[in-house]
Scaffold this motif. Structure first.
Motif, PDB file in Angstrom:
ATOM      1  N   PRO A  33      41.855  81.726 109.395  1.00  0.00           N
ATOM      2  CA  PRO A  33      41.553  81.251 108.051  1.00  0.00           C
ATOM      3  C   PRO A  33      42.706  81.391 107.071  1.00  0.00           C
ATOM      4  O   PRO A  33      42.684  80.797 106.022  1.00  0.00           O
ATOM      5  CB  PRO A  33      40.363  82.103 107.617  1.00  0.00           C
ATOM      6  N   GLN A  57      37.147  76.869 103.153  1.00  0.00           N
ATOM      7  CA  GLN A  57      37.901  76.364 104.279  1.00  0.00           C
ATOM      8  C   GLN A  57      39.383  76.529 104.032  1.00  0.00           C
ATOM      9  O   GLN A  57      39.824  76.547 102.911  1.00  0.00           O
ATOM     10  CB  GLN A  57      37.570  74.910 104.594  1.00  0.00           C
ATOM     11  N   THR A 129      32.211  79.957 111.598  1.00  0.00           N
ATOM     12  CA  THR A 129      33.327  79.049 111.378  1.00  0.00           C
ATOM     13  C   THR A 129      33.108  77.724 112.096  1.00  0.00           C
ATOM     14  O   THR A 129      32.780  77.703 113.280  1.00  0.00           O
ATOM     15  CB  THR A 129      34.649  79.669 111.888  1.00  0.00           C
ATOM     16  N   HIS A 131      35.130  73.921 112.756  1.00  0.00           N
ATOM     17  CA  HIS A 131      36.448  73.302 112.663  1.00  0.00           C
ATOM     18  C   HIS A 131      36.249  71.822 112.394  1.00  0.00           C
ATOM     19  O   HIS A 131      35.508  71.142 113.100  1.00  0.00           O
ATOM     20  CB  HIS A 131      37.259  73.513 113.942  1.00  0.00           C
ATOM     21  N   ALA A 147      39.567  75.178 109.147  1.00  0.00           N
ATOM     22  CA  ALA A 147      38.568  76.168 109.534  1.00  0.00           C
ATOM     23  C   ALA A 147      37.671  76.346 108.315  1.00  0.00           C
ATOM     24  O   ALA A 147      38.152  76.659 107.231  1.00  0.00           O
ATOM     25  CB  ALA A 147      39.230  77.480 109.915  1.00  0.00           C
TER      26      ALA A 147
END
Length: 188
Positions: A33, A57, A129, A131, A147
């Motif tokens: 991150p 993010q 998380t 993606h 992320a």
């Protein structure tokens, strides 16, 4: 003898410097991150966190293409579908503020225009998380990867996007190394 020592020391120092320079030039592959992105030429803005206050993010740019995530094969059914397991991704020009569902679906937008996406995983994310990956639809090149921090118990994520450069792109959502949904769209 002194000259031989000097040559050996100089040779060793050169070797150390060359090795250190080679390591310094090779970018580290980062997916965490805190990684910063240098590849944002096509994306005007990352997903807007204001759309989902609990989500955050960070852009992630791999130094080389990551191993291809697993692709979920649809389960074998006898003519019936299990909608609870199927993920979906919808792009559109508007969203219902109360339900956060995307309205006015579209797959073509103008450069700089803000538009929405809604990703429904079909089941709780099971991970904190997600993606989000932007690819060139023409050659599959990964242009940027984010992320996104989420609540593992949630199954829906939505935000606002904007792209600067015209072209055809693919938005891909990956949950726990598995591609869950993708959508091709055009920026005019």
């Amino acid at each position: 003898m002194k000259q031989l020592r000097k040559i050996v020391v100089i040779t060793l120092l050169c070797g150390v410097l060359i090795t250190a320079a080679g390591c310094a030039e090779k970018p580290a592959e980062t997916f965490g991150p805190s990684a910063a992105s240098n590849n944002s030429a096509n994306v005007e803005s990352p997903p807007d966190t204001a759309a989902t206050p609990s989500a955050s993010q960070q852009p992630v740019t791999p130094s080389s293409p990551p191993a291809a995530p697993a692709v979920i094969a649809p389960p074998a059914t006898n003519g019936q579908t299990d909608n609870a397991q199927q993920a979906s991704l919808i792009l559109g020009r508007a969203r219902d503020e109360s339900t956060k569902q995307i309205t006015q679906p579209a797959a073509s937008f103008k450069a700089g225009e803000q538009f929405y996406f809604g990703f429904n995983n079909g089941t709780p994310f099971g991970s904190d998380t997600l993606h989000l990956q932007y690819e060139s639809a023409l050659n599959g090149e990964i242009l940027n990867k984010y992320a996104i921090k989420v609540n593992p118990d949630q199954s829906y994520y939505q935000a606002v996007l904007s792209f600067k450069q015209p072209g055809q792109y693919k938005l891909v959502f990956i949950v726990e190394d598995t591609v869950r949904a993708s959508q091709v769209f055009t920026i005019e």
